[in-house]
Design an enzyme around this catalytic site. Structure first.
Site, PDB file in Angstrom:
ATOM      1  N   ILE A   1       7.033  -2.199   7.303  1.00 29.54           N
ATOM      2  CA  ILE A   1       6.925  -0.746   7.335  1.00 29.54           C
ATOM      3  C   ILE A   1       7.742  -0.188   6.164  1.00 29.54           C
ATOM      4  CG2 ILE A   1       7.252   1.343   8.666  1.00 29.54           C
ATOM      5  CD1 ILE A   1       5.132  -0.670   9.770  1.00 29.54           C
ATOM      6  N   LYS A   2       7.088   0.602   5.330  1.00 23.36           N
ATOM      7  CA  LYS A   2       7.752   1.155   4.149  1.00 23.36           C
ATOM      8  C   LYS A   2       8.503   2.433   4.517  1.00 23.36           C
ATOM      9  CE  LYS A   2       5.777   0.758   0.057  1.00 23.36           C
ATOM     10  NZ  LYS A   2       4.779   0.850  -1.058  1.00 23.36           N
ATOM     11  N   ILE A   3       9.782   2.439   4.190  1.00 20.48           N
ATOM     12  CA  ILE A   3      10.654   3.591   4.422  1.00 20.48           C
ATOM     13  C   ILE A   3      11.344   3.913   3.105  1.00 20.48           C
ATOM     14  CG2 ILE A   3      12.671   4.455   5.662  1.00 20.48           C
ATOM     15  CD1 ILE A   3      12.008   2.543   7.935  1.00 20.48           C
TER      16      ILE A   3
ATOM     17  N   SER B   1       0.858  -1.183   0.000  1.00 17.17           N
ATOM     18  CA  SER B   1       0.000   0.000   0.000  1.00 17.17           C
ATOM     19  C   SER B   1       0.894   1.232   0.000  1.00 17.17           C
ATOM     20  CB  SER B   1      -0.911   0.015   1.234  1.00 17.17           C
ATOM     21  OG  SER B   1      -0.148   0.234   2.418  1.00 17.17           O
TER      22      SER B   1
ATOM     23  N   LEU C   1       2.885  -0.990   5.034  1.00 17.13           N
ATOM     24  CA  LEU C   1       2.290   0.282   5.441  1.00 17.13           C
ATOM     25  C   LEU C   1       3.396   1.325   5.471  1.00 17.13           C
ATOM     26  CD1 LEU C   1      -0.058   1.993   6.582  1.00 17.13           C
ATOM     27  CD2 LEU C   1       0.572   1.145   8.860  1.00 17.13           C
TER      28      LEU C   1
END
Length: 383
Positions: free
Chosen positions: A138-140, A43, A107
């Site tokens: 977790i998207k970074i 997402s 996310l």
């Protein structure tokens, strides 16, 4: 066997590049997992903007959260985290059966933190704890400020999907951060066998910008127009194949072998931005040539449908590497500096996520303002 299912035979998983409340509620996501071999979900702020602003399925929650006195950013958090939790629960079986290789849902941290290392670490930590699912990533972003945040998050055991990678140099910096984080965990007496990460390398956007520059050069060229035009649609796949060469070389080192013996998992390469934007190109152009071991391809529904219908499956990722190198030489020879292309795309990529993020917050604020002051929702649509 469907082409989608055949991908696994070549070491590739495909993930869905979309997430909506509707697919959680109507069973659409579960059906893809059960019958089509879907192995994960990604997402981003643009996806959530389309999902939330385009559906009434969030109205009950918005009314309830408004009545509870939550601010707009808290409402955004509650809505997106609930959807990610629901998708994580649906994919938990994949996560378990694959031994933690697949079954992840991503996310993203706020795009406004792209140049804030400490803020990104705090946000990654918070989102990881709020979702409270072992199969969340977790998207970074892989910006210069993002790299140390990625290293710290992985050291702390936060699973990370590194996003917005366009250049091979940026990918290498992220891959180094992954290795360093695992080594730091070992030095601190921590295990490395449950730390998961993917590196999302963007594809089609490379061709989008490079092709525009090639066409401009071809218009100006005297006698070299054909040479320029022969490079149209070639940069993205060449760039990805050469990045994968670096990935393979990394896994062949003694440094990685030591980590692998202690249970470390490779940071798989994930092909992102894989929908075909140019109608003159094949609609599976960014799927068929990038099939290889220890990779993920994240696909929107339209590309999934196209690949299911007429995709050809073969181990293509290690083919044509010499041609990819020649493509890079030719691009430079006609005046295309790929570093300039990737720098511009990174800047644009951060903005392309920041804009829908801000638009979604503005839309939520308007919807919240329309709620009666004493509104109490009779129920919640939260899955």
């Amino acid at each position: 066997m469907s082409a989608l299912l055949q991908l696994q035979e070549h070491g590739q998983s495909y993930w869905l590049d979309n997430l909506t409340r509707g697919m959680l509620v109507d069973g659409g996501l579960a059906r893809r997992v059960e019958t089509e071999g879907l192995r994960g979900v990604t997402s981003n702020p643009a996806i959530f903007h389309n999902a939330i602003t385009g559906s009434a399925q969030y109205d009950a929650d918005i009314a309830r959260f408004t009545a509870a006195g939550l601010g707009v950013e808290d409402v955004y958090d509650r809505l997106t985290i609930a959807d990610v939790q629901g998708a994580c629960d649906i994919l938990r079986g994949v996560w378990q059966s694959s031994g933690g290789v697949d079954g992840y849902v991503s996310l993203e941290v706020s795009p406004h933190l792209a140049n804030d290392t400490e803020g990104t670490v705090r946000e990654a930590r918070r989102l990881h704890d709020e979702v409270a699912r072992e199969n969340v990533l977790i998207k970074i972003p892989g910006t210069p400020a993002g790299v140390p945040a990625i290293r710290q998050a992985l050291f702390e055991g936060v699973n990370v999907n590194v996003t917005l990678l366009f250049s091979i140099a940026a990918y290498e910096a992220v891959a180094d951060a992954h290795t360093e984080a695992l080594e730091q965990r070992l030095e601190a007496g921590r295990s490395v066998d449950h730390v998961a990460s993917v590196a999302s390398f963007f594809v089609s956007r490379i061709d989008g910008l490079t092709d525009r520059r090639i066409e401009a050069l071809a218009d100006q060229a005297e006698g070299d127009a054909a040479r320029c035009e022969a490079l149209l649609g070639k940069a993205a796949i060449a760039n990805a194949k050469l990045a994968y060469v670096g990935f393979q070389q990394r896994l062949a080192t003694d440094r990685w072998a030591r980590l692998a013996r202690l249970g470390a998992r490779p940071q798989r390469m994930l092909w992102a931005s894989t929908s075909t934007k140019n109608p003159a190109y094949s609609d599976v152009m960014y799927v068929e040539p990038l099939i290889g071991d220890l990779t993920v391809n994240t696909l929107p529904e339209k590309t999934i449908d196209a690949f299911r219908d007429h995709g050809r499956v073969a181990g293509t990722l290690t083919e044509g590497v010499d041609e990819a190198r020649r493509t890079m030489v030719e691009l430079a020879a006609v005046g295309i500096e790929l570093d300039e292309v990737t720098d511009q795309l990174l800047a644009e990529g951060v903005e392309k996520f920041a804009v829908p993020f801000d638009q979604l917050l503005a839309s939520l604020a308007e919807r919240m303002a329309r709620q009666p002051a004493a509104a109490v929702a009779s129920g919640s649509a939260t899955p």
